[in-house]
Design a protein around this motif. Sequence first.
Motif, PDB file in Angstrom:
ATOM      1  N   ALA A  44     108.132 -18.640  90.631  1.00 34.75           N
ATOM      2  CA  ALA A  44     107.666 -17.522  91.448  1.00 34.75           C
ATOM      3  C   ALA A  44     106.359 -17.897  92.133  1.00 34.75           C
ATOM      4  O   ALA A  44     105.469 -18.506  91.516  1.00 34.75           O
ATOM      5  CB  ALA A  44     107.467 -16.285  90.588  1.00 34.75           C
ATOM      6  N   PRO A  45     106.201 -17.557  93.407  1.00 31.64           N
ATOM      7  CA  PRO A  45     104.938 -17.870  94.095  1.00 31.64           C
ATOM      8  C   PRO A  45     103.789 -17.034  93.545  1.00 31.64           C
ATOM      9  O   PRO A  45     103.978 -16.008  92.880  1.00 31.64           O
ATOM     10  CB  PRO A  45     105.238 -17.532  95.559  1.00 31.64           C
ATOM     11  N   LEU A  46     102.582 -17.474  93.841  1.00 29.27           N
ATOM     12  CA  LEU A  46     101.388 -16.810  93.308  1.00 29.27           C
ATOM     13  C   LEU A  46     101.279 -15.384  93.817  1.00 29.27           C
ATOM     14  O   LEU A  46     100.860 -14.499  93.069  1.00 29.27           O
ATOM     15  CB  LEU A  46     100.140 -17.626  93.694  1.00 29.27           C
ATOM     16  N   TRP A  47     101.650 -15.146  95.073  1.00 31.70           N
ATOM     17  CA  TRP A  47     101.483 -13.788  95.610  1.00 31.70           C
ATOM     18  C   TRP A  47     102.373 -12.791  94.891  1.00 31.70           C
ATOM     19  O   TRP A  47     102.025 -11.622  94.759  1.00 31.70           O
ATOM     20  CB  TRP A  47     101.734 -13.784  97.119  1.00 31.70           C
ATOM     21  N   VAL A  48     103.556 -13.263  94.406  1.00 31.97           N
ATOM     22  CA  VAL A  48     104.439 -12.374  93.651  1.00 31.97           C
ATOM     23  C   VAL A  48     103.784 -12.013  92.304  1.00 31.97           C
ATOM     24  O   VAL A  48     103.817 -10.853  91.870  1.00 31.97           O
ATOM     25  CB  VAL A  48     105.811 -13.030  93.437  1.00 31.97           C
ATOM     26  N   ARG A  49     103.198 -13.021  91.687  1.00 33.18           N
ATOM     27  CA  ARG A  49     102.519 -12.755  90.406  1.00 33.18           C
ATOM     28  C   ARG A  49     101.336 -11.804  90.606  1.00 33.18           C
ATOM     29  O   ARG A  49     101.114 -10.899  89.795  1.00 33.18           O
ATOM     30  CB  ARG A  49     102.023 -14.067  89.802  1.00 33.18           C
ATOM     31  N   LEU A  50     100.603 -12.011  91.687  1.00 31.43           N
ATOM     32  CA  LEU A  50      99.471 -11.118  91.950  1.00 31.43           C
ATOM     33  C   LEU A  50      99.935  -9.709  92.290  1.00 31.43           C
ATOM     34  O   LEU A  50      99.250  -8.723  91.963  1.00 31.43           O
ATOM     35  CB  LEU A  50      98.618 -11.678  93.088  1.00 31.43           C
ATOM     36  N   LEU A  51     101.102  -9.588  92.919  1.00 29.32           N
ATOM     37  CA  LEU A  51     101.653  -8.270  93.208  1.00 29.32           C
ATOM     38  C   LEU A  51     102.030  -7.549  91.915  1.00 29.32           C
ATOM     39  O   LEU A  51     101.746  -6.347  91.750  1.00 29.32           O
ATOM     40  CB  LEU A  51     102.876  -8.406  94.118  1.00 29.32           C
ATOM     41  N   GLU A  52     102.627  -8.294  90.975  1.00 33.42           N
ATOM     42  CA  GLU A  52     102.933  -7.707  89.655  1.00 33.42           C
ATOM     43  C   GLU A  52     101.637  -7.273  88.952  1.00 33.42           C
ATOM     44  O   GLU A  52     101.569  -6.177  88.385  1.00 33.42           O
ATOM     45  CB  GLU A  52     103.662  -8.731  88.780  1.00 33.42           C
ATOM     46  N   LEU A  53     100.661  -8.156  89.018  1.00 31.16           N
ATOM     47  CA  LEU A  53      99.387  -7.860  88.357  1.00 31.16           C
ATOM     48  C   LEU A  53      98.731  -6.625  88.958  1.00 31.16           C
ATOM     49  O   LEU A  53      98.236  -5.747  88.230  1.00 31.16           O
ATOM     50  CB  LEU A  53      98.463  -9.070  88.475  1.00 31.16           C
ATOM     51  N   THR A  54      98.748  -6.522  90.276  1.00 31.35           N
ATOM     52  CA  THR A  54      98.130  -5.372  90.934  1.00 31.35           C
ATOM     53  C   THR A  54      98.861  -4.083  90.593  1.00 31.35           C
ATOM     54  O   THR A  54      98.229  -3.042  90.346  1.00 31.35           O
ATOM     55  CB  THR A  54      98.114  -5.588  92.452  1.00 31.35           C
ATOM     56  N   ALA A  55     100.186  -4.126  90.579  1.00 33.02           N
ATOM     57  CA  ALA A  55     100.967  -2.935  90.237  1.00 33.02           C
ATOM     58  C   ALA A  55     100.674  -2.491  88.802  1.00 33.02           C
ATOM     59  O   ALA A  55     100.486  -1.298  88.526  1.00 33.02           O
ATOM     60  CB  ALA A  55     102.455  -3.223  90.424  1.00 33.02           C
ATOM     61  N   LEU A  56     100.633  -3.458  87.888  1.00 29.38           N
ATOM     62  CA  LEU A  56     100.400  -3.104  86.481  1.00 29.38           C
ATOM     63  C   LEU A  56      98.975  -2.587  86.271  1.00 29.38           C
ATOM     64  O   LEU A  56      98.761  -1.617  85.529  1.00 29.38           O
ATOM     65  CB  LEU A  56     100.662  -4.332  85.603  1.00 29.38           C
ATOM     66  N   CYS A  57      98.005  -3.211  86.928  1.00 26.89           N
ATOM     67  CA  CYS A  57      96.622  -2.736  86.795  1.00 26.89           C
ATOM     68  C   CYS A  57      96.439  -1.381  87.462  1.00 26.89           C
ATOM     69  O   CYS A  57      95.627  -0.555  87.013  1.00 26.89           O
ATOM     70  CB  CYS A  57      95.655  -3.758  87.393  1.00 26.89           C
ATOM     71  N   GLY A  58      97.190  -1.128  88.540  1.00 27.81           N
ATOM     72  CA  GLY A  58      97.131   0.197  89.144  1.00 27.81           C
ATOM     73  C   GLY A  58      97.656   1.272  88.209  1.00 27.81           C
ATOM     74  O   GLY A  58      97.141   2.398  88.168  1.00 27.81           O
ATOM     75  N   LEU A  59      98.682   0.916  87.430  1.00 29.00           N
ATOM     76  CA  LEU A  59      99.217   1.881  86.450  1.00 29.00           C
ATOM     77  C   LEU A  59      98.234   2.140  85.315  1.00 29.00           C
ATOM     78  O   LEU A  59      98.376   3.132  84.591  1.00 29.00           O
ATOM     79  CB  LEU A  59     100.541   1.358  85.887  1.00 29.00           C
ATOM     80  N   GLU A  60      97.239   1.240  85.150  1.00 26.65           N
ATOM     81  CA  GLU A  60      96.232   1.475  84.109  1.00 26.65           C
ATOM     82  C   GLU A  60      95.455   2.764  84.365  1.00 26.65           C
ATOM     83  O   GLU A  60      94.924   3.374  83.441  1.00 26.65           O
ATOM     84  CB  GLU A  60      95.250   0.293  84.033  1.00 26.65           C
ATOM     85  N   LEU A  61      95.386   3.163  85.635  1.00 28.47           N
ATOM     86  CA  LEU A  61      94.712   4.431  85.943  1.00 28.47           C
ATOM     87  C   LEU A  61      95.485   5.624  85.400  1.00 28.47           C
ATOM     88  O   LEU A  61      94.931   6.720  85.264  1.00 28.47           O
ATOM     89  CB  LEU A  61      94.538   4.569  87.463  1.00 28.47           C
ATOM     90  N   LEU A  62      96.777   5.406  85.069  1.00 22.96           N
ATOM     91  CA  LEU A  62      97.631   6.472  84.543  1.00 22.96           C
ATOM     92  C   LEU A  62      98.018   6.202  83.090  1.00 22.96           C
ATOM     93  O   LEU A  62      99.002   6.751  82.594  1.00 22.96           O
ATOM     94  CB  LEU A  62      98.905   6.599  85.398  1.00 22.96           C
ATOM     95  N   ARG A  63      97.271   5.364  82.392  1.00 21.18           N
ATOM     96  CA  ARG A  63      97.650   4.926  81.051  1.00 21.18           C
ATOM     97  C   ARG A  63      97.736   6.076  80.046  1.00 21.18           C
ATOM     98  O   ARG A  63      98.458   5.991  79.049  1.00 21.18           O
ATOM     99  CB  ARG A  63      96.662   3.878  80.542  1.00 21.18           C
ATOM    100  N   ARG A  64      97.006   7.158  80.278  1.00 20.38           N
ATOM    101  CA  ARG A  64      97.057   8.305  79.362  1.00 20.38           C
ATOM    102  C   ARG A  64      98.194   9.264  79.700  1.00 20.38           C
ATOM    103  O   ARG A  64      98.373  10.267  79.005  1.00 20.38           O
ATOM    104  CB  ARG A  64      95.724   9.061  79.393  1.00 20.38           C
TER     105      ARG A  64
END
Length: 390
Positions: A44-64
Amino acid sequence: MLLPRLRSLPVWQQDALIALTTWLIGFLVYAAGIHRLVTAYDHAPLWVRLLELTALCGLELLRRWVPGALLLATAVLAADIWLSPSLPVVIIYTDFLYAATLYGSRRTSRVMIGVAALSVVAVLAAVLVLAQQWRAAVLAAVSLLPFVLTPVWWAANVRQQRDIAETERANAAQLVKIAELDRRAAVAAERGRMARDLHDVIAGHLSAIAIQSEAALSMPDAKLAKAVLKSVRENSVSALAEMRAMIGLLKADGGDPETTAPARLAELAKLVESARASGLQVRVGSTVDDGVPLPAAVDLTAYRIAQEALTNAVKHAPDGQVDVDVSFFDGVLAVEVRNDVHHPYRPADGAGTGLLNMRERADAVGGRLTAGPADDGWLVRAELPVSEPR
C-alpha cells in the motif's frame, strides 16, 4: 504537575490532544517504514496509510461515543488488515477498545470483556485451522492478542475503581447528611430543653406574682398586703436570678458555680412559702434530708416538677388545700403534689405545656410521671430513679 493539568481540561480538549498526539506518532512510524507487522514489504502506498491514520485519529474525537466510534474504528481496522496489518492502526484501535469498556454502559462493558475473552479462543482456533506454518501463525496470534486483552482488562479495572470511588463519595455524602440531621436534632432538643427551663423559671414566678399582686390590691389589711407584696418581690428577685444564671450558661462555656448553679429540691421551702402567699393552704409531708445524695439532674427535675405542680394548683385551685410529699425509698425519689380540685387539669387551659414539660423532664432522667384524678382531688406523682453511690 502536567497530568493534573491535562485532566482539568474539558473532555473535548483531552480527546483532541489524544488525536493530535497519536497522528504525529503514527506519521513518524509510517515515515520511518517500521509499521509492518506481517509482511516484509508494504504494497500500500504511504498516502493510503496516512489516510487510514487520519480517519482513525479523527474518530478519536468521538471515542466516548459508544458503540458508534468503536464500530467505525473497526471498519478502518478491517481495511488495514485487508491491505496488511500496520502497527499504528492496531495500537490506536486499542484505545477504542479501552474507551468502549470504560465509558460504555455496564452492559457494554460486560460485552467487551466477553468479546475479548472469546477473541482469544477464536483467533487461536482460526490460526490452527487455516495457517500452513502453524508455529509462526500461533506466535503471530499470541503477539497480537495482548492488543485486545490488555486495553479491555485495564479499562475494566479503572472502571471498577471509579465505581468504588463513586460509592465511597455517595457514602460520605450520606454521612454528611446524617451528621447534619443529628446536629439539627441536637439543636431541636436543646431548644426544647431551653423552652422547658424558661417555662419553669418564668411561668411559675410570674404566675405567683400575678396572683399575689391581685390579692394585694384587694386586701384592706395593710400589714397582710405588705406581706403579700414581700412575697411578690421575692418571686421577682428569684425569677431574675435564675434568668441571669441561664443566660450566663448560654453565653459562656463555663461560669461561676455560685451564679449558675441550678435550683435544688432543698429550696422547696421557698416554693411552699410563695404558694401560701398566693392563698393556698399548703401542707408539707415527709421530705428528703440533705444526707441523701441526689444527682444534679434528678435534684433539678424534682424541684421543677414540684414548682410546676404548685403553679398549676395556684392557677386552678386558688384558696384550696395542697399536700406536698417528697420521699426516698429503694433507690427511687418520689414527689407527690395533691390538691382538692374536683375536676382534672386540662392542658387547653393556659399555655397547655405544664404537664408535657413535667413528663419530658421525668422521662429525661429515666423516671415516670402520672397526673390525674385521685380520690376527690388531683394528684401529680413523679418517680425518679436515683443511682446508689458506690
